[in-house]
Design an enzyme around this catalytic site. Sequence first.
Site, PDB file in Angstrom:
ATOM      1  N   ASP A 175       0.830  -1.199   0.000  1.00 52.65           N
ATOM      2  CA  ASP A 175       0.000   0.000   0.000  1.00 52.65           C
ATOM      3  C   ASP A 175       0.867   1.252   0.000  1.00 52.65           C
ATOM      4  OD1 ASP A 175      -2.364   1.474   0.087  1.00 52.65           O
ATOM      5  OD2 ASP A 175      -2.609   1.278   2.252  1.00 52.65           O
ATOM      6  N   HIS A 275      -5.750  -5.432   0.793  1.00 54.02           N
ATOM      7  CA  HIS A 275      -5.706  -4.145   0.076  1.00 54.02           C
ATOM      8  C   HIS A 275      -4.330  -3.929  -0.566  1.00 54.02           C
ATOM      9  CE1 HIS A 275      -6.476   0.163  -0.593  1.00 54.02           C
ATOM     10  NE2 HIS A 275      -5.306   0.392  -0.028  1.00 54.02           N
TER      11      HIS A 275
END
Length: 381
Positions: A175, A275
């Site tokens: 991320d 994510h």
Amino acid sequence: MKQAPVRTVISPGRYVQGAGAIHRLGEFLAQIGKKPLLVADDVVWGFVSHDITVSLQVQELPVTREVFNGTPTAAEIDRLTQAIRAAEADVVVGVGGGSTIDACKAAGDAAGIRWASVPTVASTDAPTSALAVVYTADGAFEEYRFFSRNPDLVLVDSQIVANAPASFLAYGVGDALATWLEARATAASFSLTMAGGLPTETGTALARLSWDVLWEFALPALDAARDHVVTPALEKVIEANTLLSGLGFESGGLAAAHAIHNGLTAAPQTHGLAHGQKVNIGSLTQLVLEGAPTAEVRDFVEFTTRVGLPNTLTEVGLSVDDARELDLVAEAATVPGETMKSMPFDVGPADVVAALKSIERFSRRVRREAGLPEPVPYKAH
């Protein structure tokens, strides 16, 4: 009358990080509220409840906990908002991962109270931001919700992060690596950031610092996490994943990498992935869209393979032959409101499909030439 754009940077009220920081949660919470509502799932509450309870009792704060049900859907946010009102809480405390924290920010905003983030993993940059990502019940991206302010407190206990599986730290690196790539694209295109203005030198510089820290310290930090020990390298990477990336993405800007992440959630084959895993595919695809120098793209593939992040379609459950799904991903990544608009040039669905397809063969060749492992196919849960 059209308002002139401003440059702006936003940040949480206080950021606290260190081994054993959880023992001081009550001290910092007492500065912002008298009736906290703690929100955590059963797994997280199982290993933090004792320390949090003692810490709050020392400050004579009540210990009231609400269960988080797993996904920050609109319905879950509404339920938590009602729980806040029922408890007459004046600060909501999200304890856990990014999903828990995002749901608490949204519920705290809806209820009109303050909110605090206590991440137990360093897997996303959600804890510091003034926005939440809302998903549908089946895990597809639905919308960003923006708030008038950031959390009043972000508290990270480095030992708790070290105790978690090292894979969570790797997801956070995925991320955070996107932060600089997207911030430099946003700066080049003079686009607005998630903070609601043009990027500041501060936001862009913090995004770059996050990138530099990760390339220098991510691998030794991951080794420390595998041994569940806190080292200076791990502290630096926790800060890069959480604070630097959080400030950098919000005040530096999002672009193709996160737009492609959001697009990937439209493909059922990717459900269950973290994510940061999907964002890493977005970062690599953004480099391809930019026509970045081959050496830069090769280095990114080698480094992220060593970190343990996916850089092929195979590793996110897709293949170059999944024409329908890749079209769905590309369409979702390029809808008018998406952050793809922050790229310094126009990107259409066909461009995204071509870039996504191209990473498979390229990444496999780079990995083979570097003596790195072959991609392992991902199967959605």
